[in-house]
Design a protein around this motif. Structure first.
Motif, short mmCIF file in Angstrom:
data_model
loop_
_atom_site.label_atom_id
_atom_site.label_comp_id
_atom_site.label_asym_id
_atom_site.label_seq_id
_atom_site.Cartn_x
_atom_site.Cartn_y
_atom_site.Cartn_z
N LEU A 203 5.04 20.50 -13.38
CA LEU A 203 3.87 21.27 -12.98
C LEU A 203 3.79 21.47 -11.46
O LEU A 203 3.00 22.26 -10.99
CB LEU A 203 2.58 20.57 -13.45
N CYS A 204 4.63 20.74 -10.74
CA CYS A 204 4.57 20.73 -9.28
C CYS A 204 5.33 21.89 -8.64
O CYS A 204 6.39 22.29 -9.11
CB CYS A 204 5.11 19.41 -8.74
N GLU A 205 4.77 22.37 -7.53
CA GLU A 205 5.42 23.40 -6.70
C GLU A 205 6.37 22.77 -5.69
O GLU A 205 7.28 23.42 -5.22
CB GLU A 205 4.37 24.18 -5.91
N PRO B 289 -7.38 22.79 -3.87
CA PRO B 289 -7.50 21.95 -5.07
C PRO B 289 -6.22 21.73 -5.86
O PRO B 289 -6.21 20.91 -6.77
CB PRO B 289 -8.57 22.66 -5.90
N THR B 290 -5.16 22.42 -5.52
CA THR B 290 -3.90 22.17 -6.22
C THR B 290 -3.13 21.01 -5.59
O THR B 290 -2.08 20.63 -6.09
CB THR B 290 -3.01 23.43 -6.24
N ARG B 291 -3.65 20.46 -4.51
CA ARG B 291 -3.03 19.30 -3.84
C ARG B 291 -3.77 18.02 -4.22
O ARG B 291 -5.00 17.97 -4.19
CB ARG B 291 -3.04 19.46 -2.33
N PHE B 292 -2.98 17.00 -4.54
CA PHE B 292 -3.52 15.71 -4.94
C PHE B 292 -2.97 14.62 -4.04
O PHE B 292 -1.83 14.70 -3.58
CB PHE B 292 -3.11 15.40 -6.39
N VAL B 293 -3.80 13.61 -3.81
CA VAL B 293 -3.41 12.44 -3.02
C VAL B 293 -3.83 11.21 -3.80
O VAL B 293 -4.99 11.09 -4.20
CB VAL B 293 -4.08 12.44 -1.63
N ASN C 293 0.84 -1.19 0.00
CA ASN C 293 0.00 0.00 0.00
C ASN C 293 0.88 1.24 0.00
O ASN C 293 1.84 1.33 0.78
CB ASN C 293 -0.89 0.02 1.25
N LYS C 294 0.54 2.19 -0.85
CA LYS C 294 1.32 3.43 -0.93
C LYS C 294 0.39 4.61 -1.09
O LYS C 294 -0.75 4.48 -1.53
CB LYS C 294 2.29 3.38 -2.11
N MET C 295 0.94 5.77 -0.74
CA MET C 295 0.26 7.03 -0.92
C MET C 295 1.24 7.98 -1.60
O MET C 295 2.42 8.02 -1.23
CB MET C 295 -0.17 7.61 0.43
N VAL C 296 0.77 8.71 -2.58
CA VAL C 296 1.59 9.70 -3.27
C VAL C 296 0.88 11.04 -3.15
O VAL C 296 -0.33 11.12 -3.40
CB VAL C 296 1.79 9.33 -4.75
N THR C 297 1.61 12.07 -2.75
CA THR C 297 1.03 13.40 -2.68
C THR C 297 1.87 14.37 -3.50
O THR C 297 3.08 14.22 -3.59
CB THR C 297 0.94 13.91 -1.22
N PHE C 298 1.17 15.34 -4.08
CA PHE C 298 1.89 16.38 -4.80
C PHE C 298 1.01 17.62 -4.90
O PHE C 298 -0.21 17.56 -4.75
CB PHE C 298 2.34 15.92 -6.19
N LYS C 299 1.66 18.76 -5.11
CA LYS C 299 0.97 20.04 -5.24
C LYS C 299 1.42 20.68 -6.54
O LYS C 299 2.62 20.84 -6.77
CB LYS C 299 1.28 20.96 -4.08
N VAL C 300 0.45 21.04 -7.38
CA VAL C 300 0.78 21.67 -8.66
C VAL C 300 0.59 23.18 -8.56
O VAL C 300 -0.13 23.68 -7.68
CB VAL C 300 -0.07 21.09 -9.82
#
Length: 99
Positions: free
Chosen positions: A82-84, A48-52, A3-10
């Motif tokens: 595209l990421c900050e 909304p610029t953050r994704f999980v 199981n993994k989680m990936v987070t990023f902010k564009v």
């Protein structure tokens, strides 16, 4: 299971492009990865610029197939600029769940 989680902010101006890339990426996973048992991409409601992304692989082989796929490499190559912030990948241990 893995199981993994990936987070990023564009960046705000890249939001529409990022959403399109995520949708295409998840569609490729759905079509090609039988042993990716779960893949969920979420966008934060208040920021909304953050994704999980949450994912569950049947085993190490399934994870390797995912990581080495051409569409995974393309997604990472296209979303990274595209990421900050740096994309964060976290391995998770299942504690309690309801499916």
């Amino acid at each position: 299971m893995i199981n993994k989680m990936v987070t990023f902010k564009v960046r705000k101006e890249a939001l529409d492009e990022a959403k399109m890339l995520v949708r295409e990426f998840v569609e490729n996973i759905k079509l090609n990865e039988e042993d990716t048992l779960l893949y969920r991409a979420h966008q934060q409601a208040k920021e909304p610029t953050r994704f999980v992304h949450f994912m569950t692989f049947a085993d190490e082989y399934a994870e390797r197939l995912h990581k080495s796929s051409n569409y995974n490499e393309e997604f990472v190559d296209m979303i990274t600029p595209l990421c900050e912030e740096e994309i964060l990948v976290v391995e998770l241990s299942r504690l309690a769940f309801h499916d």
